[in-house]
Design a protein around this motif. Structure first.
Motif, short mmCIF file in Angstrom:
data_model
loop_
_atom_site.label_atom_id
_atom_site.label_comp_id
_atom_site.label_asym_id
_atom_site.label_seq_id
_atom_site.Cartn_x
_atom_site.Cartn_y
_atom_site.Cartn_z
N GLU A 43 71.07 19.47 59.46
CA GLU A 43 71.78 19.84 60.41
C GLU A 43 73.15 20.62 59.85
O GLU A 43 73.65 21.57 60.38
CB GLU A 43 72.23 18.76 61.26
CG GLU A 43 70.82 17.92 61.92
CD GLU A 43 70.27 18.76 62.71
OE1 GLU A 43 70.95 19.46 63.71
OE2 GLU A 43 68.99 18.88 62.74
N CYS A 44 74.00 19.68 59.08
CA CYS A 44 75.49 20.29 59.02
C CYS A 44 75.67 20.75 57.47
O CYS A 44 76.79 21.51 57.03
CB CYS A 44 76.37 19.11 59.14
SG CYS A 44 76.52 17.82 57.79
N GLY A 45 74.61 20.62 56.58
CA GLY A 45 74.70 21.47 55.24
C GLY A 45 75.33 20.40 54.32
O GLY A 45 75.80 20.93 53.07
N ALA A 46 75.96 19.12 54.57
CA ALA A 46 76.26 18.41 53.46
C ALA A 46 75.34 18.17 52.51
O ALA A 46 74.18 18.09 52.77
CB ALA A 46 76.87 16.99 54.15
N HIS A 47 75.71 17.83 51.48
CA HIS A 47 74.77 17.65 50.09
C HIS A 47 75.53 16.68 49.09
O HIS A 47 76.83 16.29 49.01
CB HIS A 47 74.34 18.94 49.54
CG HIS A 47 75.53 19.76 49.25
ND1 HIS A 47 75.94 19.63 47.60
CD2 HIS A 47 76.54 20.49 49.46
CE1 HIS A 47 76.93 20.57 47.47
NE2 HIS A 47 77.09 21.13 48.53
N SER A 48 74.60 16.17 48.23
CA SER A 48 74.97 15.45 47.40
C SER A 48 75.27 16.12 46.13
O SER A 48 75.05 17.39 46.16
CB SER A 48 73.96 14.35 46.91
OG SER A 48 72.73 14.96 46.47
N VAL A 49 75.42 15.51 45.09
CA VAL A 49 75.55 16.24 43.76
C VAL A 49 74.06 16.35 43.45
O VAL A 49 73.22 15.50 43.48
CB VAL A 49 76.43 15.64 42.79
CG1 VAL A 49 78.00 15.70 43.29
CG2 VAL A 49 75.91 13.81 42.33
N ASN A 50 74.12 17.32 41.92
CA ASN A 50 72.84 17.54 41.57
C ASN A 50 72.65 16.55 40.27
O ASN A 50 73.62 16.44 39.57
CB ASN A 50 72.44 18.98 40.84
CG ASN A 50 72.12 19.85 42.02
OD1 ASN A 50 72.87 20.01 43.09
ND2 ASN A 50 71.20 20.69 41.80
N ILE A 51 71.55 15.90 40.48
CA ILE A 51 71.45 14.84 39.06
C ILE A 51 70.19 15.54 38.35
O ILE A 51 69.15 15.70 38.84
CB ILE A 51 70.99 13.52 39.71
CG1 ILE A 51 71.79 12.77 40.57
CG2 ILE A 51 70.72 12.59 38.45
CD1 ILE A 51 73.31 12.65 40.07
#
Length: 74
Positions: A35-43
């Motif tokens: 929905e909003c494009g928030a994301h985590s870091v890449n692991i």
């Protein structure tokens, strides 16, 4: 092995939208809100044995609210 079935991803901590576990280039995982494009870091992972732990770690970060969200103008 289907990683998505083994890893629980909660709704977005920013907007409540659906969180989606994504694999990038066969070398890392991240979670992104549809929905909003928030994301985590890449692991990152380098071997098959590291694949599931990488997915679990990024999901844990997402599920505890550790996300990146850019607002317009940032």
């Amino acid at each position: 092995m289907n990683i998505e079935e083994l890893v629980e991803v909660h709704e977005c901590p920013v907007c409540g939208g659906a969180g989606l576990l994504e694999e990038e280039c066969g070398s890392s995982y991240y979670v992104m809100c549809t929905e909003c494009g928030a994301h985590s870091v890449n692991i990152d992972f380098k071997t098959e044995e590291e694949r599931l732990p990488a997915a679990q770690k990024t999901a844990t970060l997402w599920n505890t609210g550790k996300v990146i969200k850019s607002e317009p103008g940032e």
